[in-house]
Write a protein that holds these residues in place. Structure first.
Motif, PDB file in Angstrom:
ATOM      1  N   UNK A  19       0.827  -1.211   0.000  1.00 30.18           N
ATOM      2  CA  UNK A  19       0.000   0.000   0.000  1.00 30.18           C
ATOM      3  C   UNK A  19       0.861   1.261   0.000  1.00 30.18           C
ATOM      4  N   UNK A  20       2.135   1.153   0.288  1.00 29.05           N
ATOM      5  CA  UNK A  20       3.009   2.313   0.414  1.00 29.05           C
ATOM      6  C   UNK A  20       3.477   2.882  -0.923  1.00 29.05           C
ATOM      7  N   UNK A  21       3.484   2.102  -1.987  1.00 29.48           N
ATOM      8  CA  UNK A  21       4.084   2.577  -3.237  1.00 29.48           C
ATOM      9  C   UNK A  21       3.182   3.503  -4.030  1.00 29.48           C
ATOM     10  N   UNK A  22       1.872   3.315  -3.942  1.00 28.28           N
ATOM     11  CA  UNK A  22       0.950   4.136  -4.720  1.00 28.28           C
ATOM     12  C   UNK A  22       0.944   3.819  -6.195  1.00 28.28           C
ATOM     13  N   UNK A  23       1.505   2.675  -6.575  1.00 26.64           N
ATOM     14  CA  UNK A  23       1.538   2.271  -7.979  1.00 26.64           C
ATOM     15  C   UNK A  23       0.809   0.945  -8.159  1.00 26.64           C
ATOM     16  N   UNK A  24       0.473   0.669  -9.406  1.00 30.01           N
ATOM     17  CA  UNK A  24      -0.133  -0.623  -9.737  1.00 30.01           C
ATOM     18  C   UNK A  24       0.620  -1.177 -10.923  1.00 30.01           C
ATOM     19  N   UNK A  25       1.220  -2.341 -10.827  1.00 30.02           N
ATOM     20  CA  UNK A  25       1.390  -3.139  -9.623  1.00 30.02           C
ATOM     21  C   UNK A  25       2.297  -2.425  -8.633  1.00 30.02           C
ATOM     22  N   UNK A  26       2.261  -2.912  -7.430  1.00 28.41           N
ATOM     23  CA  UNK A  26       2.920  -2.159  -6.363  1.00 28.41           C
ATOM     24  C   UNK A  26       4.291  -2.671  -5.947  1.00 28.41           C
ATOM     25  N   UNK A  27       4.740  -3.798  -6.497  1.00 24.06           N
ATOM     26  CA  UNK A  27       6.062  -4.302  -6.108  1.00 24.06           C
ATOM     27  C   UNK A  27       6.834  -4.828  -7.315  1.00 24.06           C
ATOM     28  N   UNK A  28       8.139  -4.823  -7.190  1.00 26.91           N
ATOM     29  CA  UNK A  28       8.992  -5.355  -8.256  1.00 26.91           C
ATOM     30  C   UNK A  28       8.760  -6.849  -8.446  1.00 26.91           C
ATOM     31  N   UNK A  29       8.413  -7.571  -7.388  1.00 29.79           N
ATOM     32  CA  UNK A  29       8.152  -9.008  -7.519  1.00 29.79           C
ATOM     33  C   UNK A  29       7.016  -9.302  -8.476  1.00 29.79           C
ATOM     34  N   UNK A  30       6.015  -8.435  -8.502  1.00 30.00           N
ATOM     35  CA  UNK A  30       4.903  -8.616  -9.436  1.00 30.00           C
ATOM     36  C   UNK A  30       5.377  -8.448 -10.876  1.00 30.00           C
ATOM     37  N   UNK A  31       6.221  -7.448 -11.106  1.00 29.08           N
ATOM     38  CA  UNK A  31       6.790  -7.252 -12.446  1.00 29.08           C
ATOM     39  C   UNK A  31       7.696  -8.415 -12.838  1.00 29.08           C
ATOM     40  N   UNK A  32       8.497  -8.875 -11.902  1.00 30.96           N
ATOM     41  CA  UNK A  32       9.440  -9.962 -12.202  1.00 30.96           C
ATOM     42  C   UNK A  32       8.694 -11.224 -12.611  1.00 30.96           C
ATOM     43  N   UNK A  33       7.646 -11.580 -11.887  1.00 27.16           N
ATOM     44  CA  UNK A  33       6.875 -12.772 -12.243  1.00 27.16           C
ATOM     45  C   UNK A  33       6.213 -12.583 -13.602  1.00 27.16           C
TER      46      UNK A  33
END
Length: 72
Positions: A19-33
């Motif tokens: 919830x801290x990033x304010x982006x969607x997707x919110x983590x690099x792990x989501x992009x990596x997968x």
């Protein structure tokens, strides 16, 4: 690689949202997968495998030989 082996590989990725990033997707792990999934689709012979700017993975299954002109 079997479906079970693939699944066990996928669940090792940390794709928990933040919830801290304010982006969607919110983590690099989501992009990596997503990048791994797109590469696997390409390796399986799907056309145009890609990850868009919203981390959505898409690809096209080519028509069966001799049926390229058939309706989708």
């Amino acid at each position: 690689m079997s479906a079970v082996e693939r699944f066990l590989r996928y669940v090792q990725w940390d794709t928990q949202s933040s919830e801290q990033t304010g982006t969607t997707p919110s983590t690099e792990g989501q992009w990596a997968l997503a990048r791994v999934l797109a590469q696997e689709l390409a390796d399986l012979g799907l056309e145009g495998a890609a990850v868009d700017g919203h981390c959505i993975v898409t690809a096209r299954i080519p028509a069966s030989p001799g049926h390229e002109g058939a309706p989708a």
